[in-house]
Design an enzyme around this catalytic site. Sequence first.
Site, short mmCIF file in Angstrom:
data_model
loop_
_atom_site.label_atom_id
_atom_site.label_comp_id
_atom_site.label_asym_id
_atom_site.label_seq_id
_atom_site.Cartn_x
_atom_site.Cartn_y
_atom_site.Cartn_z
N ASP A 351 40.34 15.13 33.85
CA ASP A 351 39.79 16.23 34.64
C ASP A 351 40.81 16.69 35.65
OD1 ASP A 351 37.01 17.02 33.94
OD2 ASP A 351 36.79 14.85 33.96
N THR A 352 40.87 18.00 35.80
CA THR A 352 41.98 18.66 36.46
C THR A 352 41.48 19.97 37.05
OG1 THR A 352 43.49 17.71 34.81
CG2 THR A 352 44.30 19.62 35.99
N THR A 353 42.28 20.58 37.91
CA THR A 353 42.02 21.96 38.34
C THR A 353 43.28 22.78 38.11
OG1 THR A 353 42.68 21.46 40.63
CG2 THR A 353 40.32 21.31 40.09
N MET A 433 42.31 23.40 32.96
CA MET A 433 42.12 21.95 32.98
C MET A 433 41.70 21.50 31.59
SD MET A 433 38.85 20.77 32.55
CE MET A 433 37.55 20.11 33.51
#
Length: 538
Positions: A351-353, A433
């Site tokens: 999980d990322t932005t 993401m």
Amino acid sequence: MPIERQAPGDPRVGRSFVSPKAAVASPNALATSAGVDVLTRGGTAVDAMVAVNAALGVVYPHMSGPGGDAFWLVHDSASGQQHVYNASGGAALDATADRYPKAVPSRGPGAALTVPGAVDGWCRTHERFGRLSLADCLARAIEYARDGFPVSPGLARYTAGHADLLTAVPTTAETFLGTAFAPPRTGDTLSNPRLAETLEAIAQDGRAGFYEGPVAQEIGHYLRTHDGVLSAEDLAAHTGEWVEPLRVPYRGRIVVVPPPTSEGMATAQILGILDRLDVAGMKDDPVGYVDTLVRATALAFADRDRYLADPAFHEVPTAEILDPEYLAACAARTQATGIVPPEKLPRAAGDTTFSCAVDAQGNVAAVVQSLYWEWGSGVVAGDTGVLLQNRGAYFSLDPNNRDCLQPGKRPASTLTNGLLVSPTGPELVFGAMGGEGEPQTQAALVTRILDHGMSVQEAIDAPRWLLGRTWGETRRGLRLEARFGRSVADDLTARGHENVSLADDYGDVFGHAQAIRIHSNRLEAASDPRSDGAAFGL
């Protein structure tokens, strides 16, 4: 059979913005607002991205924060040059393979074994390309952390879904669940006053406010007293680095992406392969389109999994895999009968932005920032309010593996973003993401916009696919958003794709994409309906 379009007024369509001057897009509306506020006060695109990414660590803490890593991609309008800052951290000096008898822990203090590089990225890029003070850029994030902010649907969902993880560590439970140990609901107010104090230290002292002094000492002390290995000395010794981007032609433009340790090499290779194929002719053929892009992805992932590593420890032959003759040979292989699978099972999703900005002077900044898995290590370090990443969980303990754990080594990273540059300057900044899905979504955006003539928002809203595996899975598969329809899934199976399935529309597994297209007289910014994001501008 044409790809299904969104109906007008469909609430799942992402929020876009057309601006004559400057724009910001991020996966959280409050963070986007922080970036626009900085642009309004005369800040640069980099200033805006510092504001956005600091704010994301407060309002989107399950996916991003100062305890994680980042990659920055910057276009400087004054010089016309692009720059990449690798804001990822290496393993602690005491993080040796023999310390872990079976596997690197995926959660808990033992998982937080790499130095968080995000704050270094904020400060180093701001030093070079910022105009406002660092304190001005961090002001909104500090306000959100100190005074509280309304919880978004995504944060509420991820808090409720991971309550067991959050309650396992008292400091984490206190920070995100409160004294009642109850997950907040959408619209509830959540604050993190201890993180506000940490951000204030950074605003006052720059990177030293995080990597030296009380904050670093508290992080190191907490981890060392809870069987961790990361120390204050590791934090003090850390620095990111400016690195030369990778570049590959696409439709008369140049695609610019981060080099290793980023998997930007996969995005570049996919698009380099597709540049040799008639993707435009697949506009009304979703089966042929997805089939071709997935085949190109499988080839790129095979090379990524064979070669990607920390270039300080292993040679990564990016020049060879992006060589025109090699890309042409790969393009020919996509037309073969069989599917070429990756050499090993792809990485699990993280999980990322991703967020991006363009300012009134034509500067561009794109930032992908992450804690690796949702909620990272699950550990808030003492009284700092900082949630630490678990990026080190990616390391292998096999001494023959290129990603074998070694002190100071950076793990190979799924983080990547992209910029499309035409002969007249930047044309499209894009990213998403989604770990394994990041290169796939980026290729979908570029091809849908350039080859299929979609607007940026249409390209983001359109149904997506994912080649790979995700949480808890042991086999590779190809997932399609259900909007593609069963007939498309069946036809892809007939063409040789394995484990083809339909998944929920607009699911997080397909990533959160943002992008800004730069026209001669306007900016077209868009956000993803799969996130809580928004695109705003001046």
